[in-house]
Design an enzyme around this catalytic site. Structure first.
Site, PDB file in Angstrom:
ATOM      1  N   TYR A  19      32.559  48.753  45.341  1.00  0.00           N
ATOM      2  CA  TYR A  19      32.350  50.345  45.621  1.00  0.00           C
ATOM      3  C   TYR A  19      31.179  50.705  45.606  1.00  0.00           C
ATOM      4  O   TYR A  19      30.747  51.770  45.983  1.00  0.00           O
ATOM      5  CB  TYR A  19      33.481  50.847  44.726  1.00  0.00           C
ATOM      6  CG  TYR A  19      34.837  50.471  44.965  1.00  0.00           C
ATOM      7  CD1 TYR A  19      35.371  49.792  45.848  1.00  0.00           C
ATOM      8  CD2 TYR A  19      35.971  51.326  44.161  1.00  0.00           C
ATOM      9  CE1 TYR A  19      36.583  49.590  46.122  1.00  0.00           C
ATOM     10  CE2 TYR A  19      37.188  50.988  44.206  1.00  0.00           C
ATOM     11  CZ  TYR A  19      37.740  50.142  45.390  1.00  0.00           C
ATOM     12  OH  TYR A  19      38.960  49.842  45.411  1.00  0.00           O
ATOM     13  N   LYS A  33      38.939  36.266  41.897  1.00  0.00           N
ATOM     14  CA  LYS A  33      39.039  35.650  43.216  1.00  0.00           C
ATOM     15  C   LYS A  33      38.086  34.594  43.196  1.00  0.00           C
ATOM     16  O   LYS A  33      37.360  34.341  44.328  1.00  0.00           O
ATOM     17  CB  LYS A  33      38.882  36.376  44.347  1.00  0.00           C
ATOM     18  CG  LYS A  33      39.357  36.012  45.749  1.00  0.00           C
ATOM     19  CD  LYS A  33      41.153  35.847  45.716  1.00  0.00           C
ATOM     20  CE  LYS A  33      41.472  35.355  47.162  1.00  0.00           C
ATOM     21  NZ  LYS A  33      43.034  34.647  47.183  1.00  0.00           N
ATOM     22  N   ASP A  46      45.562  37.641  44.052  1.00  0.00           N
ATOM     23  CA  ASP A  46      46.760  37.619  44.823  1.00  0.00           C
ATOM     24  C   ASP A  46      47.806  37.291  43.998  1.00  0.00           C
ATOM     25  O   ASP A  46      49.312  37.795  44.060  1.00  0.00           O
ATOM     26  CB  ASP A  46      46.503  36.764  46.008  1.00  0.00           C
ATOM     27  CG  ASP A  46      45.791  35.320  46.070  1.00  0.00           C
ATOM     28  OD1 ASP A  46      45.395  35.379  44.633  1.00  0.00           O
ATOM     29  OD2 ASP A  46      45.796  34.785  46.858  1.00  0.00           O
ATOM     30  N   ASP A  53      41.631  48.676  40.913  1.00  0.00           N
ATOM     31  CA  ASP A  53      42.106  49.460  41.399  1.00  0.00           C
ATOM     32  C   ASP A  53      43.494  49.514  41.835  1.00  0.00           C
ATOM     33  O   ASP A  53      44.458  50.244  41.924  1.00  0.00           O
ATOM     34  CB  ASP A  53      41.248  49.988  42.588  1.00  0.00           C
ATOM     35  CG  ASP A  53      41.479  51.180  43.466  1.00  0.00           C
ATOM     36  OD1 ASP A  53      42.229  52.145  42.946  1.00  0.00           O
ATOM     37  OD2 ASP A  53      40.658  51.696  44.357  1.00  0.00           O
ATOM     38  N   ASP A 106      47.482  50.430  39.818  1.00  0.00           N
ATOM     39  CA  ASP A 106      48.504  51.231  40.334  1.00  0.00           C
ATOM     40  C   ASP A 106      49.619  50.566  40.624  1.00  0.00           C
ATOM     41  O   ASP A 106      50.992  50.979  40.251  1.00  0.00           O
ATOM     42  CB  ASP A 106      47.956  51.721  42.066  1.00  0.00           C
ATOM     43  CG  ASP A 106      47.359  53.107  41.919  1.00  0.00           C
ATOM     44  OD1 ASP A 106      46.866  53.437  40.785  1.00  0.00           O
ATOM     45  OD2 ASP A 106      47.006  53.571  42.876  1.00  0.00           O
TER      46      ASP A 106
END
Ligand code: NAD
Length: 367
Positions: free
Chosen positions: A141, A191, A223, A247, A251
């Site tokens: 980001y 990852k 994943d 992020d 959630d």
């Protein structure tokens, strides 16, 4: 020593829920014999209307000088058409950046009877208590270069995922420290099968593990972590991960618990700490006294736990919330055999529960 709290209620339901959070903060400070100095600062749309800036300099300074910030929410349709730099949300992003709040703590916990509010099966989520720690100031980001460029007639969208060793160290350290105060299990999510930044992340986490022998460190690819969170969330205790993965996962983990009005958060950094509900300013219900104030109240619990190192105060607040929920609900979490109450009344009821806890409780020796 007097503890300084900066209150930034912001927009929409921010003011309503923060008022209840603040009442709980003051009640708990009284219970523990802790002196507090409360100052209010405008942020978001209200600050923009008053001063032309969604983060006026005195608000940033007030946040910097405070021991902790209690924030409501920012934003609303009134300001949605403004240019990006003037948007209320920009004020909050600048506050987080200005205080270098690099660690975002997002608990996902099922509170008692609220297990019915989850979209997952009761037997899967019952007893779930996960802490997701997301790196907040680095990663894709913020990485440079970035942008949309025109190349050979076709535009290219570009972002860069960068993590330096010190950035990884400081967030993984928070992960180990928090895991060591919870269930001693830290899952680092990356990852590393595809991304070099994740290979470094995993190496650094492994190198740090010997400093925290009591904590069992494991690794998951993001994943798989997403899949496992939905399949068997109780296997997780503390998760630490980068900005973008965090992020998404925070959630997903939060929704295991069912209601957005119940989710507190903390953002902790080198230069301050900010406590706020996960939800936004909910313009659709603002001013109606129907918002759920429990996310703000539980954020106050986190404030006591993490800024004042008073986990007992957090436990008392959580117990009061659970006891209140067994009989009373706000409209967003309505349930059978419970009475529906408004925002202010929910605050009153939690305060009543707190008052029933024996008092006063001595402040821990170190404070
Ligand atoms: P939202 O979280 O404000 O609302 C989503 C839905 O959840 C709405 O139906 C709302 O009524 C409900 N809801 C939220 N909090 C609730 C509570 N405490 N009790 C009962 N119901 C609750 O998200 P949104 O609608 O996408 O955004 C509204 C505004 O808030 C936007 O301007 C957005 O940018 C801003 N926002 C701010 C923050 C923040 O300040 N940290 C976070 C998210 C969104």
């Amino acid at each position: 020593m007097t503890k300084r709290i900066a209150v930034m209620s912001g927009d929409g339901i921010g003011a309503e829920v923060t008022r209840e959070g603040l009442r709980v903060l003051e009640a708990m400070a009284g219970k523990f014999g802790m002196a507090t100095e409360i100052s209010h600062f405008p942020i978001g749309g209200v600050a923009l209307d008053q001063t032309g800036d969604p983060l006026p300099p005195q608000t940033l300074e007030g946040g910097r000088e405070a021991d902790a910030i209690l924030l409501g929410a920012v934003g609303g349709p009134k300001w949605d058409t403004l240019e990006f730099s003037l948007r209320p949300e920009r004020g909050l992003l600048r506050l987080r950046a200005g205080l270098e709040l690099f660690a975002n703590l997002r608990p996902a916990q099922i509170y008692g009877d609220l297990v019915e509010a989850s979209t997952l099966k009761k037997e899967v989520v019952e007893g779930c208590d996960i802490m997701v720690i997301r790196e907040l100031t680095g990663g894709i980001y913020f990485g440079e270069p970035r942008g949309i460029k025109g190349e050979k007639g076709a535009r290219v969208g570009l972002n860069t995922l960068v993590y330096t060793e010190p950035e990884i160290e400081r967030i993984v350290k928070v992960g180990f420290e928090i895991a060591s105060k919870r269930g001693n299990k830290l899952c680092s999510v990356d990852k590393a099968n595809v991304l070099e930044s994740s290979v470094l992340w995993r190496e650094v986490a492994e190198e740090m593990a010997s400093q925290f022998p009591e904590v069992e460190l494991s690794h998951l690819y993001v994943d798989n972590a997403a899949m496992q969170l939905i399949r068997a969330p109780r296997q997780f205790d503390t998760i630490v991960t980068g900005n973008m993965f965090g992020d998404i996962l925070s959630d997903a983990a939060a929704m295991i618990t069912g209601s957005i009005g119940m989710l507190p958060s903390a953002s902790i950094g080198a230069d301050g700490a900010l406590y706020e509900p996960v939800h936004g300013s909910a313009p659709d219900i603002a001013g109606k006294d129907i918002a759920n104030p429990l996310a703000s109240i539980l954020s106050v619990g986190m404030l006591f736990r993490y800024t004042f190192d008073m986990p007992e105060a957090d436990r008392i607040i959580q117990s009061a919330v659970v006891a209140t929920l067994s009989k009373y609900r706000t409209v967003d979490i309505q349930g059978p055999n419970t009475k529906t109450v408004g925002c202010g009344e929910m605050g009153d009821l939690v305060l009543q529960q707190l008052a029933e806890t024996s008092e006063p409780i001595p402040v821990p020796a170190a404070h």
